[in-house]
Design a protein around this motif. Structure first.
Motif, PDB file in Angstrom:
ATOM      1  N   LYS A  16     -41.136   7.815   6.544  1.00 47.29           N
ATOM      2  CA  LYS A  16     -42.463   7.771   7.185  1.00 47.29           C
ATOM      3  C   LYS A  16     -43.395   6.773   6.517  1.00 47.29           C
ATOM      4  O   LYS A  16     -44.380   6.338   7.115  1.00 47.29           O
ATOM      5  CB  LYS A  16     -43.096   9.156   7.209  1.00 47.29           C
ATOM      6  CG  LYS A  16     -43.506   9.686   5.848  1.00 47.29           C
ATOM      7  CD  LYS A  16     -44.164  11.048   5.963  1.00 47.29           C
ATOM      8  CE  LYS A  16     -44.572  11.601   4.635  1.00 47.29           C
ATOM      9  NZ  LYS A  16     -45.565  10.814   3.928  1.00 47.29           N
ATOM     10  N   ASP A  17     -43.103   6.385   5.272  1.00 48.71           N
ATOM     11  CA  ASP A  17     -43.948   5.445   4.538  1.00 48.71           C
ATOM     12  C   ASP A  17     -43.543   3.983   4.748  1.00 48.71           C
ATOM     13  O   ASP A  17     -44.230   3.083   4.278  1.00 48.71           O
ATOM     14  CB  ASP A  17     -43.930   5.760   3.051  1.00 48.71           C
ATOM     15  CG  ASP A  17     -44.593   7.089   2.730  1.00 48.71           C
ATOM     16  OD1 ASP A  17     -45.432   7.544   3.539  1.00 48.71           O
ATOM     17  OD2 ASP A  17     -44.267   7.676   1.688  1.00 48.71           O
ATOM     18  N   ILE A  18     -42.437   3.746   5.445  1.00 51.96           N
ATOM     19  CA  ILE A  18     -41.990   2.380   5.716  1.00 51.96           C
ATOM     20  C   ILE A  18     -42.804   1.817   6.878  1.00 51.96           C
ATOM     21  O   ILE A  18     -42.863   2.414   7.946  1.00 51.96           O
ATOM     22  CB  ILE A  18     -40.488   2.345   6.037  1.00 51.96           C
ATOM     23  CG1 ILE A  18     -39.671   2.833   4.833  1.00 51.96           C
ATOM     24  CG2 ILE A  18     -40.062   0.931   6.444  1.00 51.96           C
ATOM     25  CD1 ILE A  18     -38.200   3.034   5.123  1.00 51.96           C
ATOM     26  N   THR A  19     -43.435   0.676   6.642  1.00 58.14           N
ATOM     27  CA  THR A  19     -44.271   0.075   7.682  1.00 58.14           C
ATOM     28  C   THR A  19     -43.591  -1.089   8.397  1.00 58.14           C
ATOM     29  O   THR A  19     -43.885  -1.355   9.554  1.00 58.14           O
ATOM     30  CB  THR A  19     -45.610  -0.406   7.097  1.00 58.14           C
ATOM     31  OG1 THR A  19     -45.354  -1.319   6.037  1.00 58.14           O
ATOM     32  CG2 THR A  19     -46.434   0.771   6.588  1.00 58.14           C
ATOM     33  N   HIS A  20     -42.694  -1.801   7.714  1.00 58.75           N
ATOM     34  CA  HIS A  20     -41.959  -2.912   8.323  1.00 58.75           C
ATOM     35  C   HIS A  20     -40.549  -2.969   7.742  1.00 58.75           C
ATOM     36  O   HIS A  20     -40.360  -2.739   6.548  1.00 58.75           O
ATOM     37  CB  HIS A  20     -42.648  -4.253   8.054  1.00 58.75           C
ATOM     38  CG  HIS A  20     -43.981  -4.369   8.696  1.00 58.75           C
ATOM     39  ND1 HIS A  20     -45.136  -4.048   8.045  1.00 58.75           N
ATOM     40  CD2 HIS A  20     -44.345  -4.752   9.932  1.00 58.75           C
ATOM     41  CE1 HIS A  20     -46.162  -4.234   8.848  1.00 58.75           C
ATOM     42  NE2 HIS A  20     -45.704  -4.653  10.014  1.00 58.75           N
ATOM     43  N   TYR A  68     -29.681  -2.058   8.457  1.00 56.78           N
ATOM     44  CA  TYR A  68     -30.918  -2.424   9.146  1.00 56.78           C
ATOM     45  C   TYR A  68     -31.062  -1.621  10.446  1.00 56.78           C
ATOM     46  O   TYR A  68     -32.122  -1.045  10.704  1.00 56.78           O
ATOM     47  CB  TYR A  68     -30.898  -3.931   9.439  1.00 56.78           C
ATOM     48  CG  TYR A  68     -32.022  -4.405  10.315  1.00 56.78           C
ATOM     49  CD1 TYR A  68     -33.261  -4.723   9.779  1.00 56.78           C
ATOM     50  CD2 TYR A  68     -31.839  -4.551  11.690  1.00 56.78           C
ATOM     51  CE1 TYR A  68     -34.298  -5.162  10.581  1.00 56.78           C
ATOM     52  CE2 TYR A  68     -32.873  -4.993  12.503  1.00 56.78           C
ATOM     53  CZ  TYR A  68     -34.091  -5.297  11.947  1.00 56.78           C
ATOM     54  OH  TYR A  68     -35.109  -5.720  12.755  1.00 56.78           O
ATOM     55  N   THR A  69     -30.008  -1.577  11.240  1.00 55.20           N
ATOM     56  CA  THR A  69     -30.050  -0.871  12.518  1.00 55.20           C
ATOM     57  C   THR A  69     -30.274   0.626  12.314  1.00 55.20           C
ATOM     58  O   THR A  69     -31.119   1.233  12.997  1.00 55.20           O
ATOM     59  CB  THR A  69     -28.760  -1.116  13.313  1.00 55.20           C
ATOM     60  OG1 THR A  69     -28.626  -2.531  13.534  1.00 55.20           O
ATOM     61  CG2 THR A  69     -28.773  -0.387  14.639  1.00 55.20           C
ATOM     62  N   CYS A  70     -29.565   1.228  11.389  1.00 58.11           N
ATOM     63  CA  CYS A  70     -29.730   2.664  11.117  1.00 58.11           C
ATOM     64  C   CYS A  70     -31.143   2.972  10.641  1.00 58.11           C
ATOM     65  O   CYS A  70     -31.752   3.959  11.081  1.00 58.11           O
ATOM     66  CB  CYS A  70     -28.713   3.140  10.082  1.00 58.11           C
ATOM     67  SG  CYS A  70     -27.028   3.198  10.695  1.00 58.11           S
ATOM     68  N   LEU A  71     -31.671   2.150   9.768  1.00 55.82           N
ATOM     69  CA  LEU A  71     -33.018   2.385   9.257  1.00 55.82           C
ATOM     70  C   LEU A  71     -34.065   2.212  10.354  1.00 55.82           C
ATOM     71  O   LEU A  71     -35.021   2.989  10.429  1.00 55.82           O
ATOM     72  CB  LEU A  71     -33.304   1.451   8.081  1.00 55.82           C
ATOM     73  CG  LEU A  71     -34.490   1.819   7.211  1.00 55.82           C
ATOM     74  CD1 LEU A  71     -34.395   3.252   6.699  1.00 55.82           C
ATOM     75  CD2 LEU A  71     -34.584   0.860   6.035  1.00 55.82           C
ATOM     76  N   ARG A  72     -33.882   1.230  11.228  1.00 55.73           N
ATOM     77  CA  ARG A  72     -34.810   1.056  12.355  1.00 55.73           C
ATOM     78  C   ARG A  72     -34.793   2.288  13.260  1.00 55.73           C
ATOM     79  O   ARG A  72     -35.840   2.750  13.703  1.00 55.73           O
ATOM     80  CB  ARG A  72     -34.440  -0.189  13.178  1.00 55.73           C
ATOM     81  CG  ARG A  72     -34.638  -1.496  12.468  1.00 55.73           C
ATOM     82  CD  ARG A  72     -36.037  -1.992  12.488  1.00 55.73           C
ATOM     83  NE  ARG A  72     -36.493  -2.149  13.862  1.00 55.73           N
ATOM     84  CZ  ARG A  72     -37.743  -2.326  14.205  1.00 55.73           C
ATOM     85  NH1 ARG A  72     -38.672  -2.374  13.289  1.00 55.73           N
ATOM     86  NH2 ARG A  72     -38.091  -2.450  15.452  1.00 55.73           N
ATOM     87  N   ARG A  75     -36.597   5.111  11.523  1.00 54.71           N
ATOM     88  CA  ARG A  75     -38.043   4.864  11.537  1.00 54.71           C
ATOM     89  C   ARG A  75     -38.633   5.154  12.919  1.00 54.71           C
ATOM     90  O   ARG A  75     -39.687   5.760  13.033  1.00 54.71           O
ATOM     91  CB  ARG A  75     -38.315   3.421  11.111  1.00 54.71           C
ATOM     92  CG  ARG A  75     -39.762   3.058  11.065  1.00 54.71           C
ATOM     93  CD  ARG A  75     -40.485   3.821   9.961  1.00 54.71           C
ATOM     94  NE  ARG A  75     -41.890   3.803  10.296  1.00 54.71           N
ATOM     95  CZ  ARG A  75     -42.695   4.847  10.252  1.00 54.71           C
ATOM     96  NH1 ARG A  75     -42.263   5.994   9.816  1.00 54.71           N
ATOM     97  NH2 ARG A  75     -43.933   4.760  10.605  1.00 54.71           N
ATOM     98  N   LEU A  76     -37.952   4.725  13.967  1.00 48.34           N
ATOM     99  CA  LEU A  76     -38.416   5.003  15.329  1.00 48.34           C
ATOM    100  C   LEU A  76     -38.428   6.500  15.602  1.00 48.34           C
ATOM    101  O   LEU A  76     -39.328   7.016  16.262  1.00 48.34           O
ATOM    102  CB  LEU A  76     -37.545   4.283  16.351  1.00 48.34           C
ATOM    103  CG  LEU A  76     -37.721   2.766  16.417  1.00 48.34           C
ATOM    104  CD1 LEU A  76     -36.629   2.144  17.282  1.00 48.34           C
ATOM    105  CD2 LEU A  76     -39.093   2.392  16.919  1.00 48.34           C
ATOM    106  N   SER A  77     -37.429   7.203  15.089  1.00 54.35           N
ATOM    107  CA  SER A  77     -37.366   8.660  15.262  1.00 54.35           C
ATOM    108  C   SER A  77     -38.555   9.345  14.612  1.00 54.35           C
ATOM    109  O   SER A  77     -39.133  10.273  15.177  1.00 54.35           O
ATOM    110  CB  SER A  77     -36.066   9.214  14.665  1.00 54.35           C
ATOM    111  OG  SER A  77     -34.953   8.683  15.337  1.00 54.35           O
ATOM    112  N   VAL A  78     -38.940   8.890  13.432  1.00 50.72           N
ATOM    113  CA  VAL A  78     -40.104   9.454  12.744  1.00 50.72           C
ATOM    114  C   VAL A  78     -41.361   9.220  13.577  1.00 50.72           C
ATOM    115  O   VAL A  78     -42.178  10.113  13.739  1.00 50.72           O
ATOM    116  CB  VAL A  78     -40.259   8.848  11.334  1.00 50.72           C
ATOM    117  CG1 VAL A  78     -41.606   9.190  10.721  1.00 50.72           C
ATOM    118  CG2 VAL A  78     -39.132   9.324  10.423  1.00 50.72           C
TER     119      VAL A  78
END
Length: 87
Positions: A16-20, A68-72, A75-78
């Motif tokens: 949730k703290d990842i912005t980019h 990269y894809t998994c993290l994106r 992040r979208l799920s959050v």
């Protein structure tokens, strides 16, 4: 100042703290001192108070792209759960 600390210490960052999240040429723009290593990295910006940029290096492009894809997706799920527009 453009310098990059080359730490290999363990860091905890809440999704949730990842912005980019970015990779390849975008990493090279943000950390030009990495040279050609930048193209094998994923970069993370966070809303942490210290403003630290996190760079994760991979030996293979396919592994970088998978991470990269998994993290994106995470992040979208959050964002969806929190009712926020996608970052």
């Amino acid at each position: 100042d453009g310098s990059v600390a080359r730490e290999t210490t363990e860091q905890c960052v809440a999704v949730k703290d990842i912005t980019h999240i970015y990779k390849g040429a975008d990493v090279a723009l943000r950390a030009p001192s990495l040279g050609s290593y930048a193209f094998m990295c994923v970069g993370l910006d966070t809303n942490r108070a210290d403003g630290r940029l996190f760079l994760i290096h991979f030996d293979e492009a396919v592994e970088r792209d998978r991470f990269y894809t998994c993290l994106r997706i995470l992040r979208l799920s959050v964002d969806i759960v929190r009712g926020l527009p996608p970052a």
